[in-house]
Write an enzyme that holds these catalytic residues in place. Structure first.
Site, PDB file in Angstrom:
ATOM      1  N   GLN A 192       0.803  -1.216   0.000  1.00  0.00           N
ATOM      2  CA  GLN A 192       0.000   0.000   0.000  1.00  0.00           C
ATOM      3  C   GLN A 192       0.843   1.276   0.000  1.00  0.00           C
ATOM      4  O   GLN A 192       0.337   2.325  -0.376  1.00  0.00           O
ATOM      5  CB  GLN A 192      -0.966  -0.006   1.188  1.00  0.00           C
TER       6      GLN A 192
ATOM      7  N   HIS B  66      -1.706  -5.153 -12.763  1.00  0.00           N
ATOM      8  CA  HIS B  66      -1.145  -4.956 -14.113  1.00  0.00           C
ATOM      9  C   HIS B  66      -1.953  -5.707 -15.170  1.00  0.00           C
ATOM     10  O   HIS B  66      -2.083  -5.245 -16.297  1.00  0.00           O
ATOM     11  CB  HIS B  66       0.316  -5.436 -14.158  1.00  0.00           C
TER      12      HIS B  66
ATOM     13  N   ASP C 168       2.564   0.607  -8.028  1.00  0.00           N
ATOM     14  CA  ASP C 168       3.919   0.706  -8.599  1.00  0.00           C
ATOM     15  C   ASP C 168       4.760   1.764  -7.878  1.00  0.00           C
ATOM     16  O   ASP C 168       5.947   1.565  -7.640  1.00  0.00           O
ATOM     17  CB  ASP C 168       3.859   1.084 -10.090  1.00  0.00           C
TER      18      ASP C 168
ATOM     19  N   ARG D 210       3.573   0.270  12.958  1.00  0.00           N
ATOM     20  CA  ARG D 210       3.336  -1.067  12.405  1.00  0.00           C
ATOM     21  C   ARG D 210       3.458  -0.994  10.883  1.00  0.00           C
ATOM     22  O   ARG D 210       2.732  -0.234  10.242  1.00  0.00           O
ATOM     23  CB  ARG D 210       1.928  -1.539  12.814  1.00  0.00           C
TER      24      ARG D 210
ATOM     25  N   HIS E 191       1.189  -9.078   4.756  1.00  0.00           N
ATOM     26  CA  HIS E 191       0.000  -8.225   4.584  1.00  0.00           C
ATOM     27  C   HIS E 191      -0.374  -8.278   3.096  1.00  0.00           C
ATOM     28  O   HIS E 191      -0.303  -7.285   2.383  1.00  0.00           O
ATOM     29  CB  HIS E 191       0.290  -6.804   5.067  1.00  0.00           C
TER      30      HIS E 191
ATOM     31  N   ASN F  44      -1.643 -10.679   8.521  1.00  0.00           N
ATOM     32  CA  ASN F  44      -2.679  -9.662   8.657  1.00  0.00           C
ATOM     33  C   ASN F  44      -3.994 -10.190   8.079  1.00  0.00           C
ATOM     34  O   ASN F  44      -4.078 -10.481   6.887  1.00  0.00           O
ATOM     35  CB  ASN F  44      -2.298  -8.383   7.900  1.00  0.00           C
ATOM     36  N   GLU F  45      -4.998 -10.330   8.933  1.00  0.00           N
ATOM     37  CA  GLU F  45      -6.361 -10.637   8.517  1.00  0.00           C
ATOM     38  C   GLU F  45      -6.486 -11.882   7.640  1.00  0.00           C
ATOM     39  O   GLU F  45      -6.796 -11.791   6.432  1.00  0.00           O
ATOM     40  CB  GLU F  45      -6.967  -9.429   7.797  1.00  0.00           C
TER      41      GLU F  45
ATOM     42  N   ASN G 258      -7.957  -5.976  14.279  1.00  0.00           N
ATOM     43  CA  ASN G 258      -8.257  -4.912  13.313  1.00  0.00           C
ATOM     44  C   ASN G 258      -9.771  -4.768  13.305  1.00  0.00           C
ATOM     45  O   ASN G 258     -10.482  -5.684  12.889  1.00  0.00           O
ATOM     46  CB  ASN G 258      -7.802  -5.284  11.902  1.00  0.00           C
TER      47      ASN G 258
ATOM     48  N   TYR H  44     -13.156  -2.141  12.446  1.00  0.00           N
ATOM     49  CA  TYR H  44     -13.590  -0.922  11.761  1.00  0.00           C
ATOM     50  C   TYR H  44     -15.032  -0.541  12.047  1.00  0.00           C
ATOM     51  O   TYR H  44     -15.354   0.619  12.225  1.00  0.00           O
ATOM     52  CB  TYR H  44     -13.384  -1.061  10.244  1.00  0.00           C
TER      53      TYR H  44
ATOM     54  N   GLU I  68      -5.338  -2.251  14.068  1.00  0.00           N
ATOM     55  CA  GLU I  68      -5.901  -1.322  13.070  1.00  0.00           C
ATOM     56  C   GLU I  68      -7.256  -0.829  13.551  1.00  0.00           C
ATOM     57  O   GLU I  68      -8.055  -1.605  14.095  1.00  0.00           O
ATOM     58  CB  GLU I  68      -6.124  -1.991  11.705  1.00  0.00           C
TER      59      GLU I  68
HETATM   60  C1  BGC Z   1      -6.590  -3.797   5.894  1.00  0.00           C
HETATM   61  C2  BGC Z   1      -5.898  -2.593   5.310  1.00  0.00           C
HETATM   62  C3  BGC Z   1      -6.933  -1.696   4.629  1.00  0.00           C
HETATM   63  C4  BGC Z   1      -7.960  -1.282   5.662  1.00  0.00           C
HETATM   64  C5  BGC Z   1      -9.017  -0.305   5.171  1.00  0.00           C
HETATM   65  C6  BGC Z   1      -7.861  -3.436   6.645  1.00  0.00           C
HETATM   66  O1  BGC Z   1      -8.709  -4.499   6.716  1.00  0.00           O
HETATM   67  O2  BGC Z   1      -5.698  -4.523   6.712  1.00  0.00           O
HETATM   68  O3  BGC Z   1      -4.896  -3.021   4.431  1.00  0.00           O
HETATM   69  O4  BGC Z   1      -6.342  -0.608   4.015  1.00  0.00           O
HETATM   70  O5  BGC Z   1      -8.627  -2.436   6.079  1.00  0.00           O
HETATM   71  O6  BGC Z   1      -9.893  -0.896   4.267  1.00  0.00           O
END
Ligand code: BGC
Length: 512
Positions: A45, A65, A78, A103, A148, A192-193, A335, A337, A406
Site C-alpha cells: 500500500q 497490471h 507501482d 506497524r 499483509h 494480517n487478517e 483490526n 472498523y 488497526e
Molecule cells: C486492511 C488494510 C486496509 C484497511 C481499510 C484493513 O482491513 O488490513 O490493508 O487498508 O482495512 O480498508
C-alpha cells in the site's frame, strides 16, 4: 478490508437500531500507564518501487497490471507513497505524532525474489534495516507484519495459500526475517487478517490472486494459513524468543455482528456470523478446545453432504494439528472498523452461489442507514460495537492481551477531516470503557499513518492521518486535523473530547 461485506442482503428496518449500551463519555479520561500508541501501513500500500533492487512480482502487482479494470481508478502500487525512497519522511511524521510504535509489513518478494529461501535479496533486507534504524534512533518501536497480502506471484503459480506446502514456505520466510531483523524487532505479527486473505483472495476472488472458488478455496486457505502462522510462532518461540525477547501474534479482521432484533433466531444468526467471519481464525488459537468452531464444522458438513460432496468442504485438523495451533499467539491482534446488523432469513437461501461461504452461514447483514459513514461505504461510526467486541473477546477467551492493530475511517480529500476526528474520539472512548470493565487492551494503532493504495479502491478512499498528494512527484504528506488530535492523545496519554487543535504548524516536540 470490509467494504464488500455489505454486498449481502440489505433490509430496511423502519425503527433504527438502538444502542444497547450506555457509555460514559464525559470529561478527560486517562489511558493506562503502559498503554502504547501507534499507526500502521502495509508494504504494497505504501512502498512502491515494485520492481527495484531485485524485488520480484507479487500477486497485487500481477492483479493490477493484468486486470486494471478491477481497481476503481485503474491504479496500482507501482509507486504508491514511494516509501521505499521516502521512509525518512515517514519516520519524521511518526516523530511529529510522538508515536510509541509503527506497524508496517514486509514484502515477501522483496526479501525472497523466488518466493523460496534459496536466496536472500540483500538490498531488500537493507531497506528494512534502514527504516528500522531510523525509527529506533527516535525510540519508535517497529511492529512488523510478515504478511499483509503481497504473496510472491511465483508461489501463487503453485497454488498460493491453497497449497499445503505453503506452511513450510511461509515458515522458511519467517525464519529469514527473524534471523535478519530479530535483534531489532520486539513485536511480530505473522498474518494480517487471514479472513480477508482467504475469503477475498480464494473464495469471492475479488482481491488478488482473484481465485473464484467460493465455498471451497477459502476453507483450504483457512487451514493452511493457520498452520503457517502456528509454525512461524513456534519457530520464534523455540529459537528466537529467549535470545531476542520479543512477542509474536496474529491480527484478525473482526467486526461486530449485532442481532438485528431481539428474536432468538437473529441472536443465533449473529453468533453464527461472528464464528464464521472471525471465530474461524480465533477459536483455533484462543479457545480452550482449539479447532474450528463447532457451529462451522456442523453447518458446512451438513451442507456439503446435501450438496453431494463426499466429505465436508471444510478440511479437518488432526488432533496433533489442533494442539499445535492452540495457544499460538502471545496477543490477540485486532483490526476493527465497524458493525453490522445480522438476521436469519430463509430468503437468503438461493441468493448466494451454492456452495459459498455466505450460503453456508445462512445469514444476512446490513447497516443502519442512520449510522454516520465516510468515503468507504462499509465503515460507519458505531463505537458501541467496538466496546461489545472487546467485551466478547474478554469473555470468550479468558481476557487475552489485546493489541488493536488497526482502526480507522475513510474521508474524502481535504485536511478538515471532522468525520475521522469524531470516529477516533468515539472509538477511543469505547476502548476506554472496555478497559474500565477489565479488558486487557494494551495498544492502539490508527489506520493509517497516511493515505495509501486502498486495494480495489485504488487511491479513491483516504484513510490517512496525513493526506498524500498523488499529483506531486514527492508524494507530499500533509497532516490532517485528525493528526493533530491524535498527537495530543499520544502526548497527554488522555482523551479530551473537547480538545480543539491549532492546525497551523506541525512540530516535533521531542522525547522523539
Ligand atoms: C486492511 C488494510 C486496509 C484497511 C481499510 C484493513 O482491513 O488490513 O490493508 O487498508 O482495512 O480498508
Amino acid at each position: 478490508m470490509i467494504l464488500l461485506q455489505i454486498c449481502v442482503l440489505f433490509l430496511y428496518f423502519v425503527s433504527s437500531h438502538e444502542e444497547k449500551v450506555k457509555l460514559s463519555r464525559d470529561g478527560v479520561r486517562k489511558f493506562p500507564d503502559e498503554f502504547l500508541f501507534g499507526t500502521a501501513t502495509a508494504s504494497y500500500q505504501v512502498e512502491g518501487a515494485w520492481d527495484e533492487d531485485g524485488k520480484s512480482e507479487n500477486i497485487w502487482d500481477h492483479f493490477t497490471h493484468t486486470q486494471p479494470h478491477l481497481i476503481t481508478d485503474y491504479s496500482n502500487g507501482d509507486i504508491a507513497d514511494d516509501s521505499y525512497h521516502l521512509y525518512k519522511r515517514d519516520v519524521e511524521m511518526m516523530r511529529e505524532l510522538g508515536l510509541d510504535f509503527y506497524r508496517f509489513s514486509i514484502s515477501w518478494p522483496r526479501i525472497l525474489p523466488s518466493g523460496f529461501a534459496d536466496r536472500v535479496n540483500e538490498a531488500g533486507v537493507a531497506y528494512y534495516h534502514n527504516l528500522i534504524d531510523e525509527m529506533l534512533k527516535y525510540n519508535i518501536e517497529p511492529m512488523v507484519t510478515l504478511y499483509h497480502w503481497d504473496l510472491p506471484q511465483r508461489l501463487q503459480d503453485l497454488g498460493g495459500w491453497t497449497n499445503p506446502l505453503i506452511v513450510d514456505w511461509f515458515a522458511d520466510y519467517a525464519r529469514v526475517l527473524f534471523e535478519n531483523l530479530g535483534d531489532k524487532v520486539k513485536y511480530w505479527i505473522t498474518i494480517n487478517e487471514p479472513a480477508v486473505v482467504c475469503y477475498y483472495g480464494y473464495g469471492a476472488g475479488a482481491f488478488a490472486p482473484g481465485v473464484d472458488a467460493s465455498g471451497i478455496g477459502e476453507y483450504l486457505c483457512a487451514k493452511n494459513i493457520l498452520l503457517a502462522h502456528a509454525k512461524a510462532f513456534h519457530i520464534y518461540n523455540d529459537e528466537y524468543k529467549s535470545k531476542n525477547g520479543g512477542i509474536i501474534g496474529i491480527s484478525y479482521s473482526a467486526q461486530w455482528y449485532e442481532p438485528a432484533s431481539d428474536s432468538s433466531v437473529d441472536i443465533e444468526a449473529a453468533e453464527v456470523q461472528s464464528q464464521f467471519e472471525w471465530g474461524k481464525y480465533s477459536h483455533p488459537i484462543f479457545s480452550e478446545t482449539g479447532d474450528f468452531p463447532d457451529v462451522m464444522k456442523e453447518k458446512i458438513a451438513a451442507k456439503s453432504a446435501e450438496q453431494g460432496f463426499p466429505r465436508s468442504r471444510l478440511p479437518e485438523f488432526t488432533q496433533e494439528e489442533i494442539e499445535y495451533v492452540r495457544g499460538s499467539s502471545d496477543f490477540f491482534g485486532l483490526n476493527h472498523y465497524t458493525t453490522f446488523l445480522v438476521y436469519r432469513n430463509e430468503s437468503v437461501y438461493g441468493v448466494h452461489p451454492v456452495p459459498s461461504f455466505y450460503d453456508d452461514m445462512d445469514t444476512g447483514s446490513y447497516q443502519d442507514p442512520e449510522w454516520e459513514g465516510g468515503e468507504s461505504e462499509a465503515v460507519k461510526i458505531v463505537p458501541w460495537g467496538f466496546y461489545k467486541l472487546l467485551t466478547e473477546i474478554r469473555e470468550s477467551y479468558n481476557n487475552p492481551p489485546v493489541y488493536v492493530t488497526e482502526n480507522g475511517f475513510a474521508t474524502y480529500i481535504g485536511l478538515q477531516d471532522e468525520g475521522r476526528v469524531r470516529y477516533y474520539r468515539e472509538y477511543l472512548s469505547a476502548l476506554l470503557d472496555a478497559i474500565d470493565e477489565g479488558c486487557d487492551v494494551r495498544a492502539y494503532t490508527a489506520w493509517s499513518l497516511m493515505d495509501n493504495f486502498e486495494w480495489t479502491k485504488g487511491y479513491t478512499q483516504r484513510f490517512g492521518l496525513y493526506e498524500v498528494d498523488y499529483e506531486s512527484p514527492e508524494r507530499t504528506r500533509t497532516p490532517r486535523k485528525s493528526a493533530f488530535v491524535y498527537k495530543e492523545v499520544v502526548r497527554t496519554r488522555t482523551l479530551d473530547l473537547d480538545y480543539e487543535p491549532d492546525t497551523d504548524v506541525m512540530t516535533i516536540d521531542d522525547g522523539h
